[in-house]
Enzyme design. Structure first.
Site, PDB file in Angstrom:
ATOM      1  N   GLU A 111       0.888  -1.061  -0.064  1.00  0.00           N
ATOM      2  CA  GLU A 111      -0.094  -0.017   0.126  1.00  0.00           C
ATOM      3  C   GLU A 111       0.883   1.359   0.023  1.00  0.00           C
ATOM      4  O   GLU A 111       1.928   1.154   0.597  1.00  0.00           O
ATOM      5  CB  GLU A 111      -0.810  -0.024   1.096  1.00  0.00           C
ATOM      6  CG  GLU A 111      -1.994  -0.964   1.350  1.00  0.00           C
ATOM      7  CD  GLU A 111      -2.294  -1.283   2.807  1.00  0.00           C
ATOM      8  OE1 GLU A 111      -3.639  -0.459   3.088  1.00  0.00           O
ATOM      9  OE2 GLU A 111      -2.061  -2.002   3.552  1.00  0.00           O
ATOM     10  N   LYS A 113       2.029   4.873   1.420  1.00  0.00           N
ATOM     11  CA  LYS A 113       2.253   5.472   2.654  1.00  0.00           C
ATOM     12  C   LYS A 113       1.625   6.864   2.436  1.00  0.00           C
ATOM     13  O   LYS A 113       2.373   7.533   2.006  1.00  0.00           O
ATOM     14  CB  LYS A 113       3.575   5.374   3.297  1.00  0.00           C
ATOM     15  CG  LYS A 113       3.652   5.800   4.808  1.00  0.00           C
ATOM     16  CD  LYS A 113       5.048   5.541   5.288  1.00  0.00           C
ATOM     17  CE  LYS A 113       5.182   5.838   6.934  1.00  0.00           C
ATOM     18  NZ  LYS A 113       4.930   7.275   6.968  1.00  0.00           N
ATOM     19  N   ASP A 115       1.094  10.553   3.583  1.00  0.00           N
ATOM     20  CA  ASP A 115       1.407  11.452   4.650  1.00  0.00           C
ATOM     21  C   ASP A 115       0.250  12.535   5.209  1.00  0.00           C
ATOM     22  O   ASP A 115      -0.032  13.438   4.606  1.00  0.00           O
ATOM     23  CB  ASP A 115       2.419  12.694   3.830  1.00  0.00           C
ATOM     24  CG  ASP A 115       3.515  13.079   5.038  1.00  0.00           C
ATOM     25  OD1 ASP A 115       3.279  12.741   6.035  1.00  0.00           O
ATOM     26  OD2 ASP A 115       4.262  13.884   4.483  1.00  0.00           O
ATOM     27  N   TYR A 222      -7.110   1.887   5.692  1.00  0.00           N
ATOM     28  CA  TYR A 222      -6.017   1.021   5.428  1.00  0.00           C
ATOM     29  C   TYR A 222      -5.971  -0.143   6.538  1.00  0.00           C
ATOM     30  O   TYR A 222      -5.266  -1.084   6.315  1.00  0.00           O
ATOM     31  CB  TYR A 222      -4.494   1.609   5.416  1.00  0.00           C
ATOM     32  CG  TYR A 222      -4.083   2.306   6.579  1.00  0.00           C
ATOM     33  CD1 TYR A 222      -3.664   1.721   7.735  1.00  0.00           C
ATOM     34  CD2 TYR A 222      -3.984   3.659   6.165  1.00  0.00           C
ATOM     35  CE1 TYR A 222      -3.287   2.537   8.821  1.00  0.00           C
ATOM     36  CE2 TYR A 222      -3.298   4.482   7.459  1.00  0.00           C
ATOM     37  CZ  TYR A 222      -3.008   3.986   8.622  1.00  0.00           C
ATOM     38  OH  TYR A 222      -2.778   4.665   9.728  1.00  0.00           O
ATOM     39  N   LYS A 309      10.861   3.741   2.834  1.00  0.00           N
ATOM     40  CA  LYS A 309      10.737   5.361   2.575  1.00  0.00           C
ATOM     41  C   LYS A 309      11.414   5.696   1.192  1.00  0.00           C
ATOM     42  O   LYS A 309      12.570   5.214   1.011  1.00  0.00           O
ATOM     43  CB  LYS A 309      11.299   5.932   3.659  1.00  0.00           C
ATOM     44  CG  LYS A 309      10.665   5.728   5.085  1.00  0.00           C
ATOM     45  CD  LYS A 309       9.206   6.343   5.040  1.00  0.00           C
ATOM     46  CE  LYS A 309       9.034   7.713   5.368  1.00  0.00           C
ATOM     47  NZ  LYS A 309       9.290   8.133   6.458  1.00  0.00           N
ATOM     48  N   CYS A 403      29.022  25.638  28.634  1.00  0.00           N
ATOM     49  CA  CYS A 403      27.543  25.542  28.242  1.00  0.00           C
ATOM     50  C   CYS A 403      27.132  26.988  27.842  1.00  0.00           C
ATOM     51  O   CYS A 403      27.671  27.867  28.413  1.00  0.00           O
ATOM     52  CB  CYS A 403      26.882  25.166  29.764  1.00  0.00           C
ATOM     53  SG  CYS A 403      24.915  25.184  29.442  1.00  0.00           S
ATOM     54  N   CYS A 406      24.908  28.460  30.880  1.00  0.00           N
ATOM     55  CA  CYS A 406      25.264  28.757  32.323  1.00  0.00           C
ATOM     56  C   CYS A 406      26.729  28.606  32.502  1.00  0.00           C
ATOM     57  O   CYS A 406      27.369  28.927  33.678  1.00  0.00           O
ATOM     58  CB  CYS A 406      24.741  27.495  33.281  1.00  0.00           C
ATOM     59  SG  CYS A 406      25.516  25.885  33.003  1.00  0.00           S
ATOM     60  N   CYS A 421      26.680  19.167  29.672  1.00  0.00           N
ATOM     61  CA  CYS A 421      26.865  20.394  30.689  1.00  0.00           C
ATOM     62  C   CYS A 421      26.318  19.604  32.029  1.00  0.00           C
ATOM     63  O   CYS A 421      25.258  19.131  32.437  1.00  0.00           O
ATOM     64  CB  CYS A 421      25.869  21.524  30.574  1.00  0.00           C
ATOM     65  SG  CYS A 421      25.845  22.781  31.934  1.00  0.00           S
ATOM     66  N   CYS A 427      21.499  24.697  35.683  1.00  0.00           N
ATOM     67  CA  CYS A 427      21.387  25.258  34.220  1.00  0.00           C
ATOM     68  C   CYS A 427      20.006  25.482  33.807  1.00  0.00           C
ATOM     69  O   CYS A 427      19.278  24.340  33.587  1.00  0.00           O
ATOM     70  CB  CYS A 427      22.245  24.133  33.422  1.00  0.00           C
ATOM     71  SG  CYS A 427      22.208  24.575  31.644  1.00  0.00           S
TER      72      CYS A 427
END
Length: 667
Positions: A111, A113, A115, A222, A309, A403, A406, A421, A427
């Site tokens: 089948e 696919k 979207d 489906y 895909k 980081c 922070c 971090c 943070c």
């Protein structure tokens, strides 16, 4: 003909015309004549309200307002699909299927696919009673009023249909309708929609169903789910669905071998661009429903289906800058900020660079011209650099050492790809991220509280951790931006209601590294209380089924931290569920405790699901495949030959359905 008969005859006629037009694409009446008949029916129903029917074709115009969409648990989970990107992946998948089923001839259904936005619709006695979005697969939103406005969704079925069943499919927006909607927006100076898929998904959550009715949505089905279905193969099920009045795409095709599957893929990889709606691949399913039962599911997906895909669309654009994001676990993710470019139906401005190794491997630099594609056509990623267009005096990218939020020096553990971090409790993005995870749908699911509001609460000094949420008062929230009395009350009430969330989801909500939904369920089921889990050593934890050393170390480290202990004590004091509540079953025993069963075949007295429930209710465990850890195989009719052979090789005791019943009834 009396009035009631006249009304019913008009309804039946209009339903048939709707079916001819929207499902068969073969109208037998002009739009004008249809509208005349519809208005006549509307007038008759207005004059005779005693004959009102919520499934009348007049109700498709919408008008129902839904302010809050009710969350509903799916009767049968909506699984995701495993993805493949090459024909070699499909060969490996077929080999896995053959290993379970034995050397049998396998037929496949192929089948396209689509979207769109996944939907599950429940029909009882031939009438649509409920339509639920996919959500997280376990539960979704009730959008029935909006789905009823879609003309290709039958409100009444025809023919010989089961008393109750669910049917699944995609709500899509055809290209022509999408372009027309965008043209109308452009003409009035509004911003056009970005792509058909997101527009279709967003349409399902509009509060006014009359607005949904104005959108040219379609519904392609489906999959049928239910008990005692009148067919034995998936492909036959699709034909039954067509006969009952559903719009099932005619492109679906049977394949007797992988070569025929490849032919289907090759054809549609070229011809998909001629379709009136978006498709991004092909779904291949084992056709026999019996074989589907034998193959079963992994934690996330059916073993009997896979999505192939199509190759992702690629474009090139300029990399303007690199920024760095801090996740709730402290993981640093570099992000490419791109010159905006159209890709697979959306405008792409950013792409993930994953980690320092990826940047170094591709030698990505600011101002480079880069090739971008959507991984699985979902997340944009940079796949290459056009070195011929690199500016002179270009400098290699130096990964950050501190980081960005922070300024704490970053760390990178040996063997891990990402930098972290370590300022776990100081943070801001980590603190906000943990709270956002805590309130999320799969965790505490706090109504009235979203990610932006959590950040607002933190930035205004009202919360520093998720335990602080339970001390919030309406009067504290009211002064915040975009907060009115009602929304503040809803937020506080949502937090209060979250105290009913079961322990396994609370455990997931705590955000212990590597403890996802499935692991949280296993730990909650094994330890029963947070206190018992807190006392567990690494050695204790690795003895729990499917808990490895990495997870065990992470759990122990979490409970060794004094701040975490303090927060958990606070959550307990507020009434958050910190122990598993057993679902009482008067017939439950512990006679199967410590025993693992594998169920295979078709049974007379139990459905497979009932058989598995009986095992678990009596303390046993249900395994998905036969191994040396299996104690018993319960064999029904048409048991897979590969499973039978493996059970005999391992000398595992095989029980019939009656043997199992006798085992349950012993003392």
């Amino acid at each position: 003909m009396d009035i009631q008969q006249k009304i019913q005859a008009l309804r039946d006629e209009l339903n048939q015309h709707n079916y001819n037009y929207y499902v068969l694409d073969n109208p037998t009446i002009s739009d004008f004549d249809f509208d005349v008949k519809l208005k006549a029916l509307q007038q008759l129903e207005k004059d005779h309200p005693e004959f009102f029917d919520e499934h009348s074709p007049t109700q498709r115009v919408g008008g129902m307002i839904t302010k809050n969409f009710e969350t509903v648990i799916h009767d049968s989970r909506m699984y995701s699909l495993d993805n493949s990107y090459s024909k070699e992946d499909l060969v490996e998948w077929e080999n896995r299927v053959q290993r379970v089923l034995g050397n049998v001839n396998i037929e496949y259904t192929c089948e396209l696919k689509y979207d769109g936005a996944s939907i599950s619709m429940t029909y009882e006695n031939g009438k649509l009673v409920r339509a639920i979005t996919r959500g997280d697969g376990f539960q979704g939103d009730n959008v029935t009023n909006n789905i009823k406005t879609i003309k290709s969704v039958p409100l009444h079925l025809k023919g010989d249909f089961p008393e109750k069943f669910d049917i699944r499919g995609e709500i899509i927006l055809p290209f022509a309708g999408f372009e027309k909607m965008n043209q109308e927006l452009i003409e009035i100076g509004e911003t056009p929609y970005s792509n058909p898929r997101n527009t279709a998904s967003g349409s399902l959550k509009l509060q006014d169903s009359a607005e949904v009715a104005k959108r040219p949505l379609d519904c392609l089905l489906y999959s049928i789910v239910g008990n005692k279905l009148p067919f034995k193969t998936h492909f036959d099920g699709l034909q039954h669905a067509r006969n009952w009045g559903f719009k099932v795409p005619k492109e679906a095709q049977l394949a007797t071998s992988l070569d025929e599957v490849f032919q289907f893929i090759d054809y549609w990889d070229t011809h998909r661009h001629n379709l009136p709606y978006e498709t991004d691949g092909v779904v291949i399913k084992v056709n026999s429903l019996h074989y589907q039962d034998e193959l079963g599911y992994t934690a996330k997906a059916p073993r009997w289906a896979i999505a192939y895909k199509f190759k992702a669309e690629q474009v090139f654009t300029r990399l303007n800058s690199i920024s760095y994001q801090v996740g709730r676990t402290g993981a640093i993710t570099p992000v490419a900020n791109l010159e905006p470019v159209q890709l697979a139906g959306t405008i792409v401005k950013r792409a993930s660079l994953h980690n320092a190794d990826q940047i170094e491997k591709l030698d990505i630099r600011v101002h480079d011209t880069v090739f971008v594609e959507k991984g699985g056509e979902i997340i944009p990623k940079i796949i290459a650099v056009d070195l011929s267009k690199r500016p002179e005096h270009s400098e290699p990218t130096k990964y950050i050492t501190h980081c960005p939020e922070c300024q704490t020096a970053l760390v990178r553990t040996l063997g891990e790809a990402q930098h972290y971090c370590p300022n776990f409790y100081g943070c801001p993005p980590q603190i906000i991220g943990r709270m956002q995870h805590f309130i999320s749908r799969k965790a505490m699911d706090i109504e009235g509280l979203g990610g932006e509001t959590v950040a607002l609460l933190f930035n205004n000094g009202l919360v520093q951790n998720y335990a602080d949420l339970y001390e919030l008062k309406v009067e504290q929230i009211l002064p915040l931006e975009r907060m009115a009395q009602k929304s503040a009350e809803n937020l506080v009430n949502g937090i209060e209601k979250s105290k009913e969330i079961p322990f396994e989801r609370v455990l997931f909500a705590l955000g212990i590294r590597f403890v996802g939904e499935t692991v949280a369920k296993k730990l909650a089921r094994h330890y029963k209380t947070i206190d018992a889990l807190e006392l567990a050593s690494v050695m204790d934890l690795v003895l729990v089924d499917e808990i490895g050393e990495r997870i065990a170390n992470s759990v122990v480290e979490f409970f060794e931290n004094q701040e975490n202990k303090f927060i958990i004590d606070r959550l307990k004091s507020y009434g958050v569920q910190m122990e598993a509540v057993s679902k009482t079953n008067p017939d439950a025993t512990e006679k199967l405790i410590g025993k693992t069963f594998v169920v295979s075949g078709v049974f007379e007295k139990y459905s497979r699901d009932d058989l598995k429930k009986a095992i678990e209710d009596n303390g046993g465990k249900v395994g998905s495949s036969i191994s040396s850890k299996t104690d018993f195989v319960i064999a029904g009719e048409n048991m897979g030959p590969a499973k039978l052979e493996k059970a005999n090789q391992l000398k595992i005791q095989i029980l019939s359905e009656d043997d199992f019943i006798k085992l349950l009834n012993e003392n």
